[in-house]
Design an enzyme around this catalytic site. Sequence first.
Site, PDB file in Angstrom:
ATOM      1  CG  HIS A  17      -4.409 -58.580   6.222  1.00 20.40           C
ATOM      2  ND1 HIS A  17      -4.807 -57.361   5.704  1.00 20.40           N
ATOM      3  CD2 HIS A  17      -3.246 -58.872   5.605  1.00 20.40           C
ATOM      4  CE1 HIS A  17      -3.902 -56.943   4.831  1.00 20.40           C
ATOM      5  NE2 HIS A  17      -2.958 -57.846   4.742  1.00 20.40           N
ATOM      6  CE  LYS A  41       2.810 -53.277  -0.700  1.00 16.48           C
ATOM      7  NZ  LYS A  41       1.933 -54.022   0.234  1.00 16.48           N
ATOM      8  NE  ARG A  91      -1.939 -61.241  -1.909  1.00 16.07           N
ATOM      9  CZ  ARG A  91      -1.862 -59.936  -2.036  1.00 16.07           C
ATOM     10  NH1 ARG A  91      -2.944 -59.219  -1.930  1.00 16.07           N
ATOM     11  NH2 ARG A  91      -0.728 -59.330  -2.303  1.00 16.07           N
ATOM     12  CB  SER A 128      -4.413 -53.476   1.250  1.00 17.12           C
ATOM     13  OG  SER A 128      -4.406 -54.351   2.340  1.00 17.12           O
TER      14      SER A 128
HETATM   15  O1  PNS Z   1       2.051 -55.953   3.804  1.00 16.77           O
HETATM   16  P1  PNS Z   1       3.424 -55.781   3.220  1.00 16.77           P
HETATM   17  O2  PNS Z   1       3.502 -54.533   2.378  1.00 16.77           O
HETATM   18  O3  PNS Z   1       3.918 -57.004   2.508  1.00 16.77           O
HETATM   19  O4  PNS Z   1       4.399 -55.539   4.497  1.00 16.77           O
HETATM   20  C1  PNS Z   1       5.765 -55.399   4.283  1.00 16.77           C
HETATM   21  C2  PNS Z   1       6.529 -55.187   5.596  1.00 16.77           C
HETATM   22  C3  PNS Z   1       6.080 -53.923   6.314  1.00 16.77           C
HETATM   23  C4  PNS Z   1       6.326 -56.380   6.506  1.00 16.77           C
HETATM   24  C5  PNS Z   1       8.018 -55.104   5.158  1.00 16.77           C
HETATM   25  O5  PNS Z   1       8.198 -54.082   4.220  1.00 16.77           O
HETATM   26  C6  PNS Z   1       8.978 -54.889   6.331  1.00 16.77           C
HETATM   27  O6  PNS Z   1       9.302 -55.829   7.031  1.00 16.77           O
HETATM   28  N1  PNS Z   1       9.412 -53.629   6.504  1.00 16.77           N
HETATM   29  C7  PNS Z   1      10.358 -53.258   7.540  1.00 16.77           C
HETATM   30  C8  PNS Z   1      11.787 -53.103   6.980  1.00 16.77           C
HETATM   31  C9  PNS Z   1      12.444 -54.452   6.876  1.00 16.77           C
HETATM   32  O7  PNS Z   1      12.749 -55.067   7.895  1.00 16.77           O
HETATM   33  N2  PNS Z   1      12.636 -54.934   5.643  1.00 16.77           N
HETATM   34  C10 PNS Z   1      13.159 -56.278   5.393  1.00 16.77           C
HETATM   35  C11 PNS Z   1      14.655 -56.350   5.375  1.00 16.77           C
HETATM   36  S1  PNS Z   1      15.437 -55.210   4.288  1.00 16.77           S
END
Ligand code: PNS
Length: 161
Positions: A17, A41, A91, A128
């Site tokens: 990150h 998650k 990744r 993570s």
């Molecule tokens: O590190 P991650 O787990 O890939 O992060 C994911 C994250 C938090 C960026 C993603 O789940 C997110 O954008 N969540 C907010 C809800 C949202 O806007 N989802 C996408 C459209 S349904």
Amino acid sequence: MKKIIYPGSFDPPTLGHLNIILRASSLFDYVCVAVGQNGQKPSSCFSLEEKIELIRMMLPSKSNIEVIAFQGLLVDCAKAVGAEMILKSIRNFSDFEYEVQQAHVNHELSGLETLYMQADEQFRFISSSLIREIACHGKRLHKFVPQQIEEAVFNRLTIRK
Ligand code: PNS
């Protein structure tokens, strides 16, 4: 001014990150690191406040990077902070499949484009979830998280056991 938003769960933040954030900060006028919750998650190990504190600890003191928490949809947060693009890191192929879907939905909802970056090669294997597992078995995390936060992350993950 080009502002990009870099969202993620950061549970905990990693060297990967940090690599992405610093490289993005040299490409854009402003980078907004947005800590959110991934609905797919299980609930986070670190609280939002802890994650924000950890990310701030690992960043240079003066920079064009801000760290915020968000709830709800990413695109609403992106619009609220004035970001013109979304930054995601990829990744491997399984990340790619998931991120392409997210990018399409986010574009449909807001018109915002998603830009992908890969961490430098030595950081690409770090995740993570692996860090949480390694710490659970008592191994130190110097190779996986920035040194400024290693002790805090290790202590937090081992105390929780
Ligand atoms: O590190 P991650 O787990 O890939 O992060 C994911 C994250 C938090 C960026 C993603 O789940 C997110 O954008 N969540 C907010 C809800 C949202 O806007 N989802 C996408 C459209 S349904």
